[in-house]
Design an enzyme around this catalytic site. Structure first.
Site, PDB file in Angstrom:
ATOM      1  N   CYS A  17     -33.306  11.637 -26.481  1.00  0.00           N
ATOM      2  CA  CYS A  17     -34.616  11.515 -27.163  1.00  0.00           C
ATOM      3  C   CYS A  17     -34.573  12.103 -28.522  1.00  0.00           C
ATOM      4  CB  CYS A  17     -35.726  12.134 -26.291  1.00  0.00           C
ATOM      5  SG  CYS A  17     -37.191  12.599 -26.972  1.00  0.00           S
ATOM      6  N   GLY A  18     -33.793  13.204 -28.551  1.00  0.00           N
ATOM      7  CA  GLY A  18     -33.779  14.063 -29.887  1.00  0.00           C
ATOM      8  C   GLY A  18     -32.869  13.136 -30.820  1.00  0.00           C
TER       9      GLY A  18
ATOM     10  N   TRP B 228     -32.540  10.180 -31.013  1.00  0.00           N
ATOM     11  CA  TRP B 228     -32.978   9.044 -31.507  1.00  0.00           C
ATOM     12  C   TRP B 228     -33.969   9.176 -32.836  1.00  0.00           C
ATOM     13  CZ3 TRP B 228     -38.263   8.099 -32.500  1.00  0.00           C
ATOM     14  CH2 TRP B 228     -38.472   6.676 -32.616  1.00  0.00           C
ATOM     15  N   HIS B 229     -34.344  10.466 -33.195  1.00  0.00           N
ATOM     16  CA  HIS B 229     -35.112  10.574 -34.322  1.00  0.00           C
ATOM     17  C   HIS B 229     -34.121  10.665 -35.532  1.00  0.00           C
ATOM     18  CE1 HIS B 229     -37.948  12.276 -31.231  1.00  0.00           C
ATOM     19  NE2 HIS B 229     -38.737  12.013 -32.017  1.00  0.00           N
ATOM     20  N   GLY B 230     -32.939  10.880 -35.483  1.00  0.00           N
ATOM     21  CA  GLY B 230     -32.058  10.996 -36.459  1.00  0.00           C
ATOM     22  C   GLY B 230     -30.673  11.298 -36.233  1.00  0.00           C
TER      23      GLY B 230
END
Lengths: 82, 328, 484
Positions: free
Chosen positions: C324-325, C327-329
């Site tokens: 999830c983390g 995925w943000h960048g």
């Protein structure tokens, strides 16, 4: 093993794991019908059933059941084939 | 669907009306910190109100000055008066060609100058002109050219101020307004000039001052160039002589801008009468300025006298003399 | 073309009229317009990446059909893997390649090996993370037999490129959006007007709250070494609000625009600040991503680790949130952000409270004291992770924490002025939270069913419009420099 027997044993496992003596399962019972049956307890229930019947489900089976009846079908299949 | 469209069509006039009402209520009662996009500064920080009042009454001057802060802080009518010229300074803070054009349209005929001195610096061409637009909207009449200006800028602050200012003028709400002639260190001098109490530019403060990157390269806004062309046309049509001048700034500011050559070439392509005083004058970055790009009173005197009688500007002195003698 | 720009207003108005008045004959016409509109919208941002979007769509469309046709489980798996490789491969190449290369060579240089691998200079195609997740879920669901592959290429391409949700979600699963694309949309007055309300609320949150917060938080985070601990605390607070207002505002607009053209897309935020624990927070924050991850990452993992009991769940949740983390960048800060949230879950798993749901405050006006305390605690936990999220790198995040927890935490904060003062901003943040609290059972913050009387309701909308006009960020050159 008789289907009815499997269902009643599954019901006992549910009572035990969900810590709820009121649980009554039929073939048509679905997760929302049973208090406390969510995606997490689902996995605990699966583990309980696997240990009790000494079988092993595939990941696909675990995610595919739409109601208790389908789950019992799989259990019955497994027991017969083993 | 019909109901939807009907409601949307009904809502639009409702919205516009309510917006107008809210804006007036907000402008009249809301405390300053809630008025982010309504900047109605009557008077402004450089006496635009008084300047406009004077411009309306003034007739037939010898010289008219145009431009931004280098203008209204750079050409002292008292010095020119001493040399026999009646002048008016129409410069205002951050004035960009967009506002200069409007001011000319409104006041050129009654000011009717013999000569126009237009202080051109690259910066006003790079700016969007919102700040000066708000100054103008709050202090001068609202007419179609104000609306056009707001549309060109397409900026919420400009729209809000336009509407609010129009409302105040409609009901003459600023009737009793009397502008202070002295604001902090600034004193308004009749003729449009603002004199700063004598102070000096400290190189230390200059170091801290950061000039935005957007002001370092020659990338003029298209609509400012268009407005500039229209200014040239207005003046040409009236057959008024015009001299372009670039007022001196400190070396620091002059060198920060990397398009001086391009800018000089640009102005020279429009006129034969352009003098960039940054090349002509040897001023002291500290003693002759009060900040990095504004002359102090002492600097203004040196600059204005150089303009009036310097060798380099003889050509233009001739222009000045010709026109002055015309009048006399 | 941002949703809040004039270009989009013109684009959408034209689209809306064409959609309901010209292309309303049948579903095909509607879909052609949706697809062309979406590609135009995407090309407006950057036409170069349109080819990637189209290729992804075609590849996954064909794979979907073949996965369904094939009865041999092994071949199905193989086709699925091709699809996954395509999706994940694109993500890795465009988004994470340089990150891995740099981390890899840093790791070796730590042991004094110098490894030089060329990093590549590429720009991330817009919306890649969003539409890749859509295509992956599509293939996974077909392979599992949950859905049927669509036979209409136009439906599938529109599903992937659906413009309201193309750039920043919500990430709709195929089973929610594709059936809607297969049916002719009929104009629904209530859906459309509610869409307009939701857009208005979204714009308010984005333009009035988020942008004005940003003008302060940017200053604080960029110069954090000059501020006191108490100011940094406020910086973190404002940034958390800003993230929410920005992202939920954007989602509200996306959902609202979809509603105007007859779609009901997945809800993305459910007033997450009123959550009583982290698990509830994630059920209410960026819902479409969380539910995607729960279905395709957490659940399979927790099944695979099921014999380990609670430890297995903990493993699963940590891996889930690390993904999830990241995925943000491509930055270690996002990894840490995910890890922190994963760790926050551990107590909930151990006490078995992870999936416990409760309705806050029932029908009462105010929450009970303990509910309020839990809400606040959850907010604070989240707030601390957003410091890492906002930081440029891990070092900066730690320095920020260090200063925050220094003795200067007990001092009067000196919040720098943004476009608005901190106090004014607080007033509007408070109003936003209050309105959302009152509407917390609704689908979005501005469902004003309660207010009877059209004039009054319209006045409320007009006033919100006015506030947007009065307080929005404007793009003119700052008035600071020339003020002489």
């Amino acid at each position: 093993m008789e289907r009815v027997v499997i269902l009643s044993q599954v019901q006992d496992i549910f009572k035990d794991i969900l810590d709820d003596e009121e649980v009554i399962l039929t073939d048509k019972t679905q997760a929302p019908d049973v208090k406390g049956w969510d995606s997490l307890t689902h996995i605990q229930l699966v583990v309980g059933i696997e240990r009790h019947f000494k079988i092993r489900f595939t990941s696909r089976e675990i995610q595919s059941w739409n109601n208790v009846g389908e789950m019992v079908d799989t259990i019955q299949n497994r027991i017969q084939n083993s | 669907m019909k109901k939807f469209l009907a409601n949307v069509l009904l809502f639009i006039p409702f919205l516009l009306t309510s917006y107008f009402i809210f804006l007036i209520a907000w402008g009249s009662f809301a405390p300053g910190h809630l008025r982010k996009n309504l900047i109605y500064g009557i008077g402004g920080y450089a006496n635009m109100y008084s300047r406009i009042c004077e411009a309306k009454k003034m007739h037939n001057v010898d010289i008219l000055f145009l431009g931004a802060s280098h203008t209204y802080r750079g050409f002292d009518p008292r010095i020119f008066k001493a040399y026999g010229y009646n002048t008016f300074n129409l410069g205002s803070p951050n004035q960009t060609p967009l506002q200069t054009e409007i001011l000319l349209e409104r006041y050129l005929s009654n000011l009717n100058p013999k000569l126009i001195i237009y202080e051109v610096h690259p910066w006003p061409f790079l700016l969007d002109g919102v700040e000066s637009a708000l100054d103008l909207l709050a202090n001068d009449k609202i007419d179609m050219s104000s609306v056009k200006m707001a549309l060109t800028l397409n900026n919420v602050k400009a729209y809000n101020t336009l509407i609010y200012s129009w409302y105040r003028q409609l009901f003459d709400l600023d009737n009793g307004f009397k502008e202070e002639m002295k604001k902090e260190d600034d004193t308004y001098i009749s003729g449009g000039y603002v004199e700063k109490k004598l102070s000096f530019n400290s190189p230390e403060a200059e170091k801290k001052e950061e000039i935005p990157v957007t002001l370092a390269h020659w990338k003029p806004k298209a609509y400012q160039l268009i407005a500039f062309e229209r200014i040239l046309k207005i003046i040409k049509d009236k057959n008024i002589e015009m001299v372009f001048v670039q007022a001196p700034v400190t070396k620091m500011v002059f060198n920060v801008f990397d398009g001086n050559d391009k800018f000089d070439a640009f102005i020279s392509s429009k006129t034969d009468h352009y003098i960039n005083f940054n090349y002509l004058m040897k001023l002291d970055d500290s003693l002759d300025f009060f900040d990095s790009h504004h002359l102090n009173q002492q600097g203004v005197r040196v600059f204005n006298e150089a303009l009036l009688k310097g060798k380099e500007t003889q050509l233009h002195n001739k222009v000045l003399m010709t026109h002055a003698s015309f009048k006399k | 073309m941002l949703f809040t720009s004039n270009e989009f207003l013109i684009f959408f108005t034209a689209f809306f009229l064409l959609y309901w008045f010209v292309c309303d004959k049948n579903v095909k016409h509607q879909n052609i317009l949706v697809l062309l509109g979406s590609y135009l919208f995407y090309a407006w941002w950057d036409w170069r990446f349109l080819s990637i979007l189209i290729t992804t769509s075609i590849v996954n469309f064909i794979l979907g059909i073949y996965i369904e046709k094939t009865t041999v489980p092994k071949s199905r798996k193989l086709l699925l893997w091709i699809g996954l490789l395509q999706g994940v491969g694109c993500l890795l190449l465009f988004k994470y390649f340089n990150f891995f290369v740099e981390s890899f060579s840093n790791f070796f240089s730590f042991f004094h090996f110098n490894i030089h691998i060329q990093t590549i200079n590429i720009i991330i195609p817009l919306g890649l993370s969003y539409y890749t997740f859509k295509s992956i879920s599509y293939l996974l669901d077909i392979e599992k037999g949950k859905i049927k592959a669509t036979a209409e290429w136009m439906v599938f391409c529109s599903y992937i490129a659906f413009f309201p949700a193309l750039l920043a979600g919500p990430i709709d699963k195929a089973r929610t959006l594709i059936p809607q694309l297969e049916q002719k949309r009929v104009f629904d007055y209530n859906l459309a007007t509610d869409g307009l309300r939701q857009i208005l609320w979204g714009v308010f949150k984005k333009v009035v709250i988020a942008d004005n917060c940003a003008s302060i938080t940017n200053h604080i985070f960029d110069n954090y070494q000059h501020f006191s601990g108490s100011t940094l605390l406020i910086g973190a607070f404002l940034y958390t609000i800003q993230m929410y207002a920005d992202f939920s505002g954007y989602s509200d607009m996306a959902i609202g625009f979809s509603r105007l053209i007859g779609f009901n897309i997945t809800r993305n935020f459910d007033f997450p600040f009123f959550s009583q624990n982290i698990a509830e927070f994630w059920r209410k924050w960026h819902i479409s991503l969380t539910s995607w991850l729960t279905e395709y990452v957490f659940t399979p993992l927790s099944i695979a680790f099921r014999d380990l009991g609670k430890l297995g769940l903990i493993f699963a949740i940590i891996i889930n949130f690390t993904i999830c983390g990241i995925w943000h960048g491509a930055n270690w800060t996002y990894v840490l952000f995910g890890l922190m949230h994963g760790c926050y879950f551990i107590p909930l798993i151990l006490t078995g409270k992870m999936n416990k749901r409760s309705k806050i405050a029932g029908n009462k006006m105010l929450p009970s004291f303990s509910e309020a305390a839990r809400m606040l605690a959850t907010f604070v936990l989240v707030m601390f992770t957003f410091i890492v999220f906002r930081a440029e790198n891990i070092t900066q995040a730690f320095n920020y924490y260090q200063r925050l927890f220094s003795i200067s935490l007990i001092s009067i904060p000196a919040v720098p002025k943004g476009y608005l003062t901190f106090r004014t901003l607080l007033l509007f943040i408070g109003s936003m939270l209050l309105i959302e609290w009152l509407n917390r059972e609704k689908e979005h913050g501005l469902q004003l069913g309660v207010i009877k009387g059209r004039i009054f309701r319209w006045s409320v909308y007009a006033f919100i419009f006015f506030l947007i006009g009065m307080l929005m960020e404007t793009s003119e050159t700052p008035f600071i420099y020339f003020k002489f």
